[in-house]
Every structure is written in structure tokens, then in C-alpha cells.
Write a protein that holds these residues in place. Structure first.
Motif, PDB file in Angstrom:
ATOM      1  N   PHE A 199      21.375   3.586  46.888  1.00  0.00           N
ATOM      2  CA  PHE A 199      20.408   3.542  45.787  1.00  0.00           C
ATOM      3  C   PHE A 199      20.411   2.175  45.104  1.00  0.00           C
ATOM      4  O   PHE A 199      19.362   1.636  44.767  1.00  0.00           O
ATOM      5  CB  PHE A 199      20.732   4.646  44.772  1.00  0.00           C
ATOM      6  N   GLY A 200      21.625   1.629  44.905  1.00  0.00           N
ATOM      7  CA  GLY A 200      21.737   0.332  44.242  1.00  0.00           C
ATOM      8  C   GLY A 200      20.992  -0.748  45.002  1.00  0.00           C
ATOM      9  O   GLY A 200      20.256  -1.546  44.412  1.00  0.00           O
ATOM     10  N   ILE A 201      21.163  -0.752  46.320  1.00  0.00           N
ATOM     11  CA  ILE A 201      20.505  -1.764  47.156  1.00  0.00           C
ATOM     12  C   ILE A 201      18.988  -1.564  47.120  1.00  0.00           C
ATOM     13  O   ILE A 201      18.220  -2.508  46.936  1.00  0.00           O
ATOM     14  CB  ILE A 201      21.008  -1.655  48.612  1.00  0.00           C
ATOM     15  N   ALA A 202      18.567  -0.313  47.265  1.00  0.00           N
ATOM     16  CA  ALA A 202      17.126  -0.020  47.279  1.00  0.00           C
ATOM     17  C   ALA A 202      16.494  -0.363  45.933  1.00  0.00           C
ATOM     18  O   ALA A 202      15.369  -0.865  45.883  1.00  0.00           O
ATOM     19  CB  ALA A 202      16.917   1.453  47.599  1.00  0.00           C
ATOM     20  N   THR A 203      17.228  -0.130  44.863  1.00  0.00           N
ATOM     21  CA  THR A 203      16.697  -0.436  43.528  1.00  0.00           C
ATOM     22  C   THR A 203      16.527  -1.936  43.342  1.00  0.00           C
ATOM     23  O   THR A 203      15.514  -2.390  42.807  1.00  0.00           O
ATOM     24  CB  THR A 203      17.650   0.107  42.445  1.00  0.00           C
ATOM     25  N   ASP A 204      17.530  -2.683  43.800  1.00  0.00           N
ATOM     26  CA  ASP A 204      17.449  -4.144  43.686  1.00  0.00           C
ATOM     27  C   ASP A 204      16.223  -4.681  44.415  1.00  0.00           C
ATOM     28  O   ASP A 204      15.509  -5.545  43.914  1.00  0.00           O
ATOM     29  CB  ASP A 204      18.712  -4.786  44.283  1.00  0.00           C
ATOM     30  N   GLN A 205      16.005  -4.171  45.615  1.00  0.00           N
ATOM     31  CA  GLN A 205      14.883  -4.664  46.402  1.00  0.00           C
ATOM     32  C   GLN A 205      13.551  -4.124  45.870  1.00  0.00           C
ATOM     33  O   GLN A 205      12.547  -4.816  45.876  1.00  0.00           O
ATOM     34  CB  GLN A 205      15.051  -4.264  47.882  1.00  0.00           C
ATOM     35  N   GLY A 206      13.572  -2.882  45.413  1.00  0.00           N
ATOM     36  CA  GLY A 206      12.342  -2.267  44.901  1.00  0.00           C
ATOM     37  C   GLY A 206      11.819  -2.964  43.656  1.00  0.00           C
ATOM     38  O   GLY A 206      10.611  -2.994  43.422  1.00  0.00           O
ATOM     39  N   GLY A 207      12.730  -3.542  42.899  1.00  0.00           N
ATOM     40  CA  GLY A 207      12.321  -4.267  41.700  1.00  0.00           C
ATOM     41  C   GLY A 207      11.495  -5.502  42.012  1.00  0.00           C
ATOM     42  O   GLY A 207      10.770  -6.010  41.164  1.00  0.00           O
ATOM     43  N   LYS A 208      11.589  -5.987  43.260  1.00  0.00           N
ATOM     44  CA  LYS A 208      10.855  -7.200  43.650  1.00  0.00           C
ATOM     45  C   LYS A 208       9.401  -6.923  44.019  1.00  0.00           C
ATOM     46  O   LYS A 208       8.649  -7.838  44.300  1.00  0.00           O
ATOM     47  CB  LYS A 208      11.564  -7.849  44.849  1.00  0.00           C
ATOM     48  N   LEU A 209       9.056  -5.664  44.084  1.00  0.00           N
ATOM     49  CA  LEU A 209       7.692  -5.328  44.490  1.00  0.00           C
ATOM     50  C   LEU A 209       6.683  -5.581  43.374  1.00  0.00           C
ATOM     51  O   LEU A 209       5.486  -5.492  43.591  1.00  0.00           O
ATOM     52  CB  LEU A 209       7.628  -3.848  44.904  1.00  0.00           C
ATOM     53  N   GLY A 210       7.186  -5.866  42.200  1.00  0.00           N
ATOM     54  CA  GLY A 210       6.288  -6.174  41.090  1.00  0.00           C
ATOM     55  C   GLY A 210       5.719  -4.941  40.420  1.00  0.00           C
ATOM     56  O   GLY A 210       4.724  -5.018  39.710  1.00  0.00           O
ATOM     57  N   LEU A 211       6.337  -3.800  40.647  1.00  0.00           N
ATOM     58  CA  LEU A 211       5.839  -2.565  40.030  1.00  0.00           C
ATOM     59  C   LEU A 211       6.732  -2.111  38.884  1.00  0.00           C
ATOM     60  O   LEU A 211       6.617  -0.991  38.415  1.00  0.00           O
ATOM     61  CB  LEU A 211       5.759  -1.456  41.097  1.00  0.00           C
ATOM     62  N   GLY A 212       7.643  -2.948  38.497  1.00  0.00           N
ATOM     63  CA  GLY A 212       8.549  -2.591  37.408  1.00  0.00           C
ATOM     64  C   GLY A 212       9.872  -2.076  37.928  1.00  0.00           C
ATOM     65  O   GLY A 212      10.123  -2.065  39.131  1.00  0.00           O
ATOM     66  N   LYS A 213      10.668  -1.642  36.985  1.00  0.00           N
ATOM     67  CA  LYS A 213      12.017  -1.176  37.327  1.00  0.00           C
ATOM     68  C   LYS A 213      11.943   0.174  38.048  1.00  0.00           C
ATOM     69  O   LYS A 213      11.108   1.013  37.690  1.00  0.00           O
ATOM     70  CB  LYS A 213      12.819  -1.016  36.030  1.00  0.00           C
ATOM     71  N   PHE A 256      17.262  18.819  53.302  1.00  0.00           N
ATOM     72  CA  PHE A 256      17.703  18.609  51.924  1.00  0.00           C
ATOM     73  C   PHE A 256      16.783  17.635  51.201  1.00  0.00           C
ATOM     74  O   PHE A 256      15.984  16.945  51.841  1.00  0.00           O
ATOM     75  CB  PHE A 256      19.126  18.029  51.890  1.00  0.00           C
ATOM     76  N   GLN A 257      16.941  17.602  49.898  1.00  0.00           N
ATOM     77  CA  GLN A 257      16.308  16.561  49.087  1.00  0.00           C
ATOM     78  C   GLN A 257      17.412  15.803  48.379  1.00  0.00           C
ATOM     79  O   GLN A 257      18.405  16.410  47.958  1.00  0.00           O
ATOM     80  CB  GLN A 257      15.424  17.184  48.001  1.00  0.00           C
ATOM     81  N   ALA A 258      17.240  14.532  48.250  1.00  0.00           N
ATOM     82  CA  ALA A 258      18.180  13.728  47.466  1.00  0.00           C
ATOM     83  C   ALA A 258      17.363  13.008  46.392  1.00  0.00           C
ATOM     84  O   ALA A 258      16.449  12.244  46.701  1.00  0.00           O
ATOM     85  CB  ALA A 258      18.906  12.728  48.338  1.00  0.00           C
ATOM     86  N   ILE A 259      17.672  13.310  45.162  1.00  0.00           N
ATOM     87  CA  ILE A 259      16.954  12.704  44.030  1.00  0.00           C
ATOM     88  C   ILE A 259      17.956  11.850  43.266  1.00  0.00           C
ATOM     89  O   ILE A 259      18.991  12.352  42.832  1.00  0.00           O
ATOM     90  CB  ILE A 259      16.367  13.800  43.124  1.00  0.00           C
ATOM     91  N   GLN A 260      17.639  10.575  43.156  1.00  0.00           N
ATOM     92  CA  GLN A 260      18.569   9.672  42.477  1.00  0.00           C
ATOM     93  C   GLN A 260      17.865   8.998  41.312  1.00  0.00           C
ATOM     94  O   GLN A 260      16.728   8.536  41.442  1.00  0.00           O
ATOM     95  CB  GLN A 260      19.099   8.633  43.458  1.00  0.00           C
ATOM     96  N   MET A 261      18.549   8.978  40.186  1.00  0.00           N
ATOM     97  CA  MET A 261      17.962   8.403  38.970  1.00  0.00           C
ATOM     98  C   MET A 261      18.709   7.149  38.556  1.00  0.00           C
ATOM     99  O   MET A 261      19.932   7.095  38.645  1.00  0.00           O
ATOM    100  CB  MET A 261      18.045   9.409  37.827  1.00  0.00           C
ATOM    101  N   ASN A 262      17.933   6.198  38.099  1.00  0.00           N
ATOM    102  CA  ASN A 262      18.498   4.935  37.654  1.00  0.00           C
ATOM    103  C   ASN A 262      18.898   5.049  36.191  1.00  0.00           C
ATOM    104  O   ASN A 262      18.044   5.085  35.305  1.00  0.00           O
ATOM    105  CB  ASN A 262      17.437   3.838  37.844  1.00  0.00           C
ATOM    106  N   LYS A 263      20.177   5.138  35.966  1.00  0.00           N
ATOM    107  CA  LYS A 263      20.698   5.210  34.596  1.00  0.00           C
ATOM    108  C   LYS A 263      21.784   4.158  34.449  1.00  0.00           C
ATOM    109  O   LYS A 263      22.898   4.446  34.023  1.00  0.00           O
ATOM    110  CB  LYS A 263      21.280   6.600  34.321  1.00  0.00           C
ATOM    111  N   LEU A 264      21.463   2.943  34.872  1.00  0.00           N
ATOM    112  CA  LEU A 264      22.473   1.897  34.943  1.00  0.00           C
ATOM    113  C   LEU A 264      23.238   1.749  33.632  1.00  0.00           C
ATOM    114  O   LEU A 264      22.628   1.807  32.576  1.00  0.00           O
ATOM    115  CB  LEU A 264      21.816   0.575  35.341  1.00  0.00           C
TER     116      LEU A 264
END
Lengths: 172, 124
Positions: B53-67, B78-86
Motif C-alpha cells: 500500500f505504501g508503495i502504491a500510495t507514493d506512486q498514486g500521488g504522482k497521478l495528479g489526482l490528489g492524495k 477476497f477483498q482487501a480495503i486499505q486506508m491511508n491514515k499515515l
């Protein structure tokens, strides 16, 4: 532009007069003359405003900064490395978190937030509950009968006194 | 107490049908609090999975769509739901037909817990 012409004409005058000064050119090439002409005003500008123009080191650091910013903004999927923790590092961190958590929990006396009393409570899967068959009236009657009997039995429980709870010891 | 925190998480776990696991970890996937039911898949609770999640979040932030606020992955089982609560990452592992909206709504109920935990990862 006027400044360029002046300096050019002035140099020409010097060279025509044949005097060799520190500003006289070694080559009388018009191309080099032009380059020289162009340098004069920029030198003047630098001497006049030394802080406004970036120095070479500043320029390099600015370029490096731009490079770093660009590199950090690029999503390079191939270069993504999953930073996996070493086993011992993982264990150390888990131990550290557990200790800190115990310390903080004791210190702050964390309590779960009070739940709001509401008649409409959340159900995990309402459709399952609603789709179940209703209780038969006969079953309901049986349940009521047993519950009443149990309630009556509970209310009839009495303590039967047989002997004294406090017994005096015969201390000589 | 830690038991109270675990009890609170377990209560949240029981509220949603099909929710198997709630893990509060740091961004490297090291768990701080973790409650799981018996049906919880072992592989989805490993550090190597949680840290993605940490890696995906870092890269996802570069898409220009916000955090990146949350990432929902729906797998076959299964489903995996991960929330950013840094500095935390909250991970929910659920069954494939679990109501995702219900799980996302748990975010508000986790909020009272996170400020207390902030001191745990503060110095690391």
C-alpha cells in the motif's frame, strides 16, 4: 543596442589608430567582434547586479533540483522495489510497538468510545435476518410457557436456614 | 488498555458480515493492532502484502489526482480495503461479497483510536 555600437566603434577607433591596449583585439574577425560585442553588456549587467544572475554553482544546483523533481514525479514501474523488512528488523519493530502500546495504553487509560443508544441498531446482514422464517405461534407459546415457569421457579428460590453462619469458637 | 483496543476492534469486526480482519500497521506493514477471525486468509495479513500500500500510495500521488485515501482490491475470493491514515495504514480483509460501503463507513469509528496510536510510531 546603442551601447553595443558605441563599444564597437570605440574599439574600431583604437585599432585604426594602431594603439595596442588591453582592449585591442588580436584578430580582426567580424564574427569574433560580434561575440565580443554581445559579451560586453552582459558583463556590465553582471557587475551592476551581481546578485540577480545565477552563478554557475547555483545554476547547477537548480538543474539538479529540477532533475530530482522530475525523477520523483515519474512513475517508473520497472524500478519499483518492494522494500521488505529483514526478519530481525520486523521482530524488533513488533516488540517496540508492543512495549510502546502497553505504555501508552496504561498512561492514557484508553477506553472504547461510548456507543450511542439507538433503537435502530446496525445489523451485519439484514437481508439474511429478514428472509428467515418467522417463529411458529405454537413454538412461541411453548417458549412463553417455559419462560414463565422458569421465572416462577426463580422467584420461589428461598434461602433455607438450617444452622448459624457465625459460630462462636470456644477459646479457653 | 491494549485489551480494550482489541476488544473495540473485535466489536467492529463483528458488526459487518464477511469482515475477516482489521489490521492497523505502520507503512512498512508491521502490525500494531490486529484482530482476525478464523476465516481470515493468512497471505493477506502478511507484512509483504500490507507494505504494498505504501508503495502504491507514493506512486498514486504522482497521478495528479490528489492524495490516495484508500485502495480497494477485489480478488476472486477476497477483498482487501486499505486506508491511508499515515503514519498508519488500516487494512480490512473481507469476503468477496462483503458490503464494501459498510467497511468504508468504519473509518469514522476508527478515528478515536488513531490519535492514541500515533505516539506508538512517533519516534520510528
Amino acid at each position: 543596442m546603442g551601447n553595443c555600437c558605441d563599444s564597437c566603434c570605440g574599439d574600431d577607433a583604437n585599432s585604426q589608430s594602431g594603439e595596442v591596449t588591453e582592449r585591442s583585439r588580436l584578430l580582426e574577425d567580424p564574427v569574433s567582434n560580434n561575440t565580443n560585442i554581445l559579451r560586453v553588456p552582459s558583463d556590465d549587467f553582471l557587475s551592476r547586479y551581481p546578485n540577480s544572475m545565477p552563478k554557475t554553482s547555483d545554476e547547477q544546483s537548480a538543474l539538479n533540483r529540477i532533475l530530482q523533481e522530475t525523477a520523483s514525479n515519474v512513475i517508473d514501474v520497472a524500478a519499483l522495489d518492494s522494500h521488505t523488512l529483514e526478519q530481525h528488523e520486523y521482530r524488533e519493530r513488533v516488540t517496540h510497538y508492543t512495549q510502546r502500546l502497553n505504555g501508552i495504553a496504561v498512561m492514557q487509560r484508553w477506553r472504547s468510545p461510548p456507543t450511542k443508544v439507538c433503537l435502530l441498531a446496525d445489523l451485519p446482514a439484514p437481508e439474511k435476518l429478514l428472509s428467515t422464517e418467522t417463529v411458529l405461534p405454537t413454538d412461541l407459546q411453548t417458549m412463553n410457557y417455559f419462560m414463565e415457569a422458569a421465572s416462577e421457579a426463580m422467584s420461589n428460590i428461598k434461602v433455607e436456614h438450617k444452622e448459624d453462619l457465625v459460630v462462636p469458637f470456644r477459646i479457653p | 488498555m491494549v485489551e480494550d483496543m482489541n476488544k473495540y476492534l473485535r466489536k467492529l469486526l463483528s458488526k459487518i458480515d464477511g469482515l475477516y480482519c482489521i489490521i492497523i500497521s505502520d507503512r512498512d506493514g508491521v502490525p500494531i493492532l490486529k484482530v482476525c477471525s478464523d476465516d481470515s486468509p493468512d497471505k493477506a495479513t502478511r507484512t509483504s502484502f500490507l507494505s504494498t500500500f505504501g508503495i502504491a500510495t507514493d506512486q498514486g500521488g504522482k497521478l495528479g489526482l490528489g492524495k490516495t485515501k484508500s485502495i480497494i482490491c477485489m480478488y476472486e475470493n477476497f477483498q482487501a480495503i486499505q486506508m491511508n491514515k499515515l503514519p498508519f495504514v488500516v487494512t480490512f480483509v473481507t469476503s468477496r461479497d462483503c458490503n464494501t460501503g459498510h467497511v468504508l463507513a468504519l473509518e469514522a469509528q476508527l478515528e478515536p483510536l488513531l490519535p492514541v496510536l500515533r505516539g506508538v510510531v512517533g519516534d520510528t
